[in-house]
Scaffold this active site. Structure first.
Site: not given
Ligand SMILES: Cc1cc2nc3c(=O)[nH]c(=O)nc-3n(C[C@H](O)[C@H](O)[C@H](O)COP(=O)(O)O)c2cc1C
Ligand code: SF4
Ligand code: SF4
Ligand code: SF4
Ligand code: SF4
Ligand code: FES
Lengths: 425, 154, 574
Positions: C280, C283, C300, C320, C359, C362, C367, C505
């Protein structure tokens, strides 16, 4: 008795004599004179007159109107709002509808005077959605008042700006409760919130707000006209002025009557209402509406008077008298009453939301004759919890009728207890 | 009327929502708010859908289920009850061949219980739209129904 | 501060004006039961179990909603009070499925605890529950209305903290239900699966989707190599499941407990957190140096990803392209680690222990599969589920000796640990970006400006003369403010960290029940203590990361990285 002894027409004096759609008719009968008089007084003086008059709120809680106005006047924060509570949903009540349909300007004049006294620029009349005709009459009257300069900017050149909007409800009894009413105007579901703070300091959009009943406001022009001291000569020590009584149920002449405080319930039922059809006996009388107490006929000598009622742990709420004759089934009536509250509960707090459903189940057990002794005890602690622990007046008052039946007509429950089971437990 | 029009008329702020929904509902053929309507009110006012649905589901004059052209609301509270509102219900159910809470097959009438209509001095009472009918008898009910049937053809 | 004097059960108390009876009683050692009350929320006062007697009041008063006034005489333990509380609880139970032994919240339930304390053994009222279908449509959370007590905590959480208002009261009186508009399934509405509602629900009406059984199956399958990764925030919260103080750092016990459960390899998500910083960070520099879309937004937090995809898809270019550390790990486990140990990807079963319910969502995204068939992360367990699993296996967490993570994904840095708190990703990135760009060593590694519970935080760093402004936001109501700022062109930041959950988190939707700001602060403090205690505190100095690039990835943003560690997000507006 002399049928007219107890009658004094103040708020209803123009009923039927003027065209309620005509502001000229109202003015020709002295209308808006009180407003002129008030605009020449200071706000504090007006509030003093109202305090001296001894006027108490007619919406049910009988809170002194003058004190409420003073609290709003003294509260910090602006803008302030004034709201007329015309939600009238309490079964057995129709006085506010009559007041709006028969003399809408009287109400408007009362609101304007209060707004001037407390320094408020914006008012609402909250009318229940079912009262389309009344709402139309009020809207029309407001328009007329605006044209004549009783509303709007610089009212009667006194440098006072004020206007009123009509807000119609959408079908919910609990919205008559002050906090639920406020959130409804804000466009939300009408659920009560906890208090304090009270609306006088933290009302609409959290601003100081004066909320009063239609009948309360309608008294204001008369108080200004005759002066607080003179007004306070009408009625009894604890209860000043007249009261609109909504008489209904099993009576010969149901209807709206304006009586002087102190008139007995019996005189209202028999003198004004013409007694019971076919000379039947009265079984019970409910005072105030669905949330009010029931009494047996032998208590009908009680006068319409706040103090006497309080002594007997009773109240007459907003002034309904519902007469039920000997043919009724008391438990059936209780089921209707609880059914009403169960339909109207906002569902926010546990005792009311769940308690009403359970009350209906318990009542059914008695009605079906399958109740046992401990059901009676359970019903007792249930309704006590509802009236003690509910957030708002709806849940607190919903079991009043049951409580009073248990007090005055205990046999209605006792006789329905299933004999064998009660022996077994 | 479109949802947008109703909101133009009443204003798009949250406090205007209830009034706008009532006015809009009146113009719908089946007297109710569809999911699409509610979503559009939400979109147009910027309020969450859950909030708009919450309001629509709270008030008894708003409906989220299709209803008849005319909604007959029968008062069933004590003053009417002791004046035989039960007979009014039976009369209506028989004449309309439907049950309380339901709509006639032709979609003309829905029967609903209503909380006190403030017409206790003329009990038993019912309301259809903005019109209040008191001192109901079998004959009066029949003529009121006939009047509305006639009106529906106009 | 004005103090007011009152009496609670005949004991004099003196408390600051405005203190509720609930708090004043607590100070005198009296716990008043409560269900709808939540310290971080507006007072709702609807459950009514907290009622007390106040002299001079006609009715009982809700202790949560009533402030102590001068001279007040309060009684919390009279016959009347006990009876009312008991009846209220019985009324709730009479519209409840009362199935404690088979309930997901058994032993962790507010209602159950209060019922037990009040001595309620049964409800004397008839049970009137109308059974409603359990909503299992979301891969992350489950709604069981048969347990709901209509306290409204979830509604406030979703509306006020997350700014989404997915849930509300629908209907009135006995018909009232707490659910999404039209009673639609959670999986069908624009819920971001953050699970914050489940953290505040006092009963089992909203809980995480439970996936424990699938993990047991895999562990029992001799053909599977079962690997597990643990997120940064779990090491400072799992202890709470076993009675330890919030903020206890139990990394070593956590590792030992996972081994005790039978996982073949215990790895650390912190490793891929370091990797995220490298990718990141590069990036970001790439975007700054080559006119890419700025501000760049972190990627994230999957709850946040759900939010931007559903509510601000027009801003997706700011995001990102990095996968979250969990998914980087999953991709490496199946792509790199499998090869390394000579297994086929499908023989690796990869589990992650996360503080997060989103999560789970996710992990099942299309993907997130490097072979297009099997998910890179097979099962996500929340901190709470791990607690349950350990109890199922009878693992005595507190008795375990500390153990170390397995290689090659066991070594990590302080920069990775702080991923667990709001501002942590930003701070970790700044530590690396600063040193990579300037070639200088940071004097102080602590970027205090981006720490703490404030909703939106800002900082600026001097990168060789260029002042780079950054911002940090946590909880979606704050994220929304930042999005509006970007849309209006007023966001002068290069880089923005966004975390879906309040506090980051450590306050995730999969963390132990009953999260409050007080608790979040304790966990947060632990995170920074853990960071401070580590020998390496900058991601680019992690030797294992260096090795991974040397052996396998070759370079940041390289072809392998592109394939394994980056992804594309898409417009999912509903
Ligand atoms: C459930 C409930 C319903 C109420 N409905 C009304 C109503 O319809 N009209 C009204 O004036 N007051 C109603 N009240 C009383 C109001 O809360 C409030 O006390 C009143 O409007 C104050 O006006 P007053 O001081 O002039 O009486 C209701 C109260 C409760 C608890
Ligand atoms: S008492 Fe009834 S109406 Fe009042 S807040 Fe509670 S549930 Fe709502
Ligand atoms: S939610 Fe609580 S009270 Fe209800 S069944 Fe589960 S553990 Fe028992
Ligand atoms: S998971 Fe998050 S977005 Fe979904 S309902 Fe719960 S709080 Fe709202
Ligand atoms: S789902 Fe849980 S938090 Fe939400 S209202 Fe029901 S019990 Fe309360
Ligand atoms: S905790 Fe006070 S009413 Fe719920």
């Amino acid at each position: 008795m002399n049928k007219n002894a107890c009658v004094r027409k103040l708020l209803t004096k123009r009923f039927g004599e003027i065209n309620p759609g005509s502001i000229d008719d109202y003015i020709s009968r002295g209308g808006y004179d009180s407003l002129r008089k008030a605009l020449a007084m200071s706000g504090g003086d007006i509030i003093n007159e109202i305090k001296n008059s001894g006027l108490k709120g007619r919406g049910g809680a009988a809170f002194p109107t003058g004190l409420k106005m003073q609290a709003v006047k003294e509260a910090g924060g602006s803008p302030k709002y004034i709201i007329c509570n015309a939600d009238e949903g309490e079964p057995g009540n129709f006085k506010d509808r009559y007041l709006m349909e028969n003399d809408p300007h009287q109400l408007i004049e009362g609101i304007i005077i209060c707004a001037y006294a407390t320094g408020i620029k914006h008012g609402y009349i909250f009318i229940r959605g079912e009262y389309a005709r009344a709402a139309a009459m009020v809207e029309k009257a407001l328009e007329q008042a605006r044209i004549r300069g009783f509303l709007g900017d610089n009212i009667l050149d006194a440098g006072f700006d004020f206007d009123i909007d009509v807000y119609t409800g959408a079908g919910s009894y609990v919205c008559g409760e002050e906090f639920a009413l406020l959130v409804t105007i804000e466009g939300k579901s009408g659920r009560a919130t906890y208090k304090p703070p009270f609306p006088t300091t933290c009302g609409l959009y959290n601003k100081p707000t004066q909320i009063n009943n239609v009948e309360t406001f309608c008294n204001i022009p008369h108080i200004i006209e005759m002066g607080g001291a003179e007004f306070s000569k009408i009625g009894t020590d604890s209860s000043k002025g007249t009261k609109l009584v909504c008489l209904s149920g099993n009576v010969v002449r149901p209807g709206l009557y304006e009586v002087v405080f102190g008139t007995s319930i019996k005189d209202i039922i028999y003198g004004l209402g013409g007694g019971i059809p076919n000379n039947r006996e009265i079984k019970m009388i409910q005072l105030g509406g669905a949330s009010g107490p029931v009494i047996p006929s032998d208590m009908s000598d009680l006068p319409l008077d706040y103090a006497s009622m309080r002594e007997n742990d009773l109240n007459f709420g907003s002034g309904a008298i519902i007469v039920m004759d000997e043919r009724i089934n008391v438990l059936d009536i209780l089921k209707r009453i609880i059914g009403f509250f169960h339909h109207e509960s906002c569902g926010k707090c546990t005792p009311c939301r769940e308690g009403l459903a359970q009350t209906l189940i318990l009542l059914d057990r008695f009605i079906e004759g399958v109740a046992v002794e401990k059901d009676l005890a359970l019903l007792g602690i249930l309704i006590e919890t509802m009236s003690e622990a509910s957030i708002c007046g709806l849940g607190q008052a919903a079991p009043t009728a049951i409580k009073k039946v248990l007090q005055y007509f205990p046999e209605e429950f006792q006789s329905r207890i299933h004999a064998t089971d009660s022996a077994a437990v | 009327m479109q949802v947008k029009e109703a909101l133009e008329k009443f204003g798009r702020t949250p406090d205007k929502l209830i009034g706008a929904m009532l006015a809009y509902q009146k113009t719908t053929p089946c007297n109710y708010l569809t999911q699409e309507d509610i979503r559009e009110f939400a979109k147009e006012t910027g309020l969450p859908e859950s909030r708009v649905h919450s309001v629509a589901s709270f008030y008894s004059l708003l409906s989220t289920k299709p209803r008849g052209k005319y909604i007959i609301q029968v008062c069933h509270d004590v003053p009417c009850y002791v004046n035989n509102s039960t007979n009014v219900v039976i009369e209506l159910e028989q004449r309309l061949k439907t049950k309380m809470g339901q709509t006639t097959d032709d979609g003309l009438f829905s029967l609903e219980y209503s909380s006190c209509l403030g017409c206790c001095d003329k009990a038993p009472a019912m309301q259809i739209g903005d019109n209040l009918y008191g001192n109901l008898t079998a004959e009066k009910i029949s003529s009121v129904l006939a009047e509305h049937r006639r009106k529906s053809h106009e | 501060m004005n103090m007011v004097n009152a009496k609670i059960n005949n004991r004099a108390v003196s408390v600051p004006e405005g203190t509720s009876i609930l708090h004043a009683a607590k100070d005198t050692g009296i716990t008043i039961p409560n269900l709808c009350y939540h310290p971080d929320q507006e007072i709702k006062a609807n459950c009514r179990v907290c009622v007390v007697e106040v002299d001079g009041c006609k009715t009982l008063q809700a202790a949560c909603a009533t402030s102590v006034r001068e001279g007040m005489v309060i009684r919390t333990n009279t016959q009347k009070v006990r009876q009312a509380r008991k009846v209220v609880v019985e009324l709730l139970l009479a519209n409840h499925d009362m199935n404690c032994t088979a309930c997901k919240k058994n032993n962790h339930c507010g209602l159950q605890e209060i019922a037990a304390n009040l001595g309620v053994r049964e409800s004397r009222f008839e049970n009137i529950l109308v059974h409603r279908e359990i909503d299992t449509s979301s891969p992350s959370i489950e709604r069981n209305q048969n347990k709901c007590i209509k306290c409204g905590r979830c509604i406030q959480m979703c509306a006020k903290v997350q700014g989404l208002a997915i849930l509300d009261y629908i209907g009135r009186s006995g018909d009232v239900e707490v659910k999404p508009a039209f009673g639609w399934y959670l999986g069908d509405v624009a819920c971001v699966a953050c699970g914050q509602c489940s953290v505040v629900c006092p009963v089992a009406a909203i809980t995480e989707k439970e996936d424990i059984e699938r993990v047991w199956e895999a562990i029992n399958d001799p053909d599977k190599t079962v690997v597990v990764q643990t997120a940064p925030a779990v090491r400072v919260s799992i202890g709470e499941e076993f009675g330890l103080d919030p903020g206890a750092i139990v990394t070593g016990k956590l590792v030992a407990s996972l081994r005790a459960l039978g996982f073949d390899k215990v790895f650390d998500t912190d490793f891929t957190a370091d990797l995220t910083i490298i990718e990141e960070g590069h990036e970001l520099l790439e975007r700054i140096n080559h006119g890419g879309v700025l501000p760049m937004l972190t990627s994230c937090s999957p709850g946040w990803i759900n939010f931007i995809e559903q509510y601000y898809p027009e801003l997706l270019a700011h995001l990102s392209s990095c996968k979250s550390p969990q998914q980087m790990f999953g991709a490496l486990a199946k792509g790199y680690y499998a090869e390394k140990i000579g297994k086929k990807p499908e023989d690796i079963f990869s589990v992650s222990i996360m503080p997060c319910t989103a999560k789970k969502f996710e992990a099942v995204r299309d993907e997130m599969s490097i072979d297009g068939k099997n998910p890179d992360v097979d099962v996500v367990l929340t901190t709470r589920e791990l607690g349950k699993m350990l109890r199922q296996a009878g693992v005595d967490f507190n008795q375990l000796d500390e153990e170390d993570y397995d290689a090659p994904f066991g070594l990590s840095t302080g920069a990775a640990v702080i991923f667990g708190a709001t501002g942590g990703v930003m701070e970790a990135a700044l530590r690396t970006v600063y040193e990579v760009v300037t070639g200088k060593t940071l004097e102080s590694l602590d970027f205090k400006a981006v720490r703490g519970l404030e909703g939106i935080k800002e900082a600026a760093v001097d990168l060789n003369g260029t002042i780079v402004k950054v911002a940090v936001a946590h909880s979606l109501s704050n994220a929304r403010k930042v999005m509006e700022l970007i849309k209006s062109g007023k966001a002068e930041y290069a880089f923005i960290e966004i975390m879906c959950c309040p506090g980051g988190c450590i306050g995730g939707g999969g963390q132990p029940f009953g999260g409050t700001d007080e608790l979040r602060l304790k966990r947060m403090d632990a995170i920074y203590r853990a960071d401070g205690a580590l020998p390496i505190r900058k991601s680019h100095e992690n030797p294992a990361i260096k090795k991974l690039y040397d052996e396998f990835l070759i370079k940041p943003l390289g072809e392998k990285s592109h394939h394994l560690l980056h992804t594309k997000y898409k417009n999912r507006k509903k």
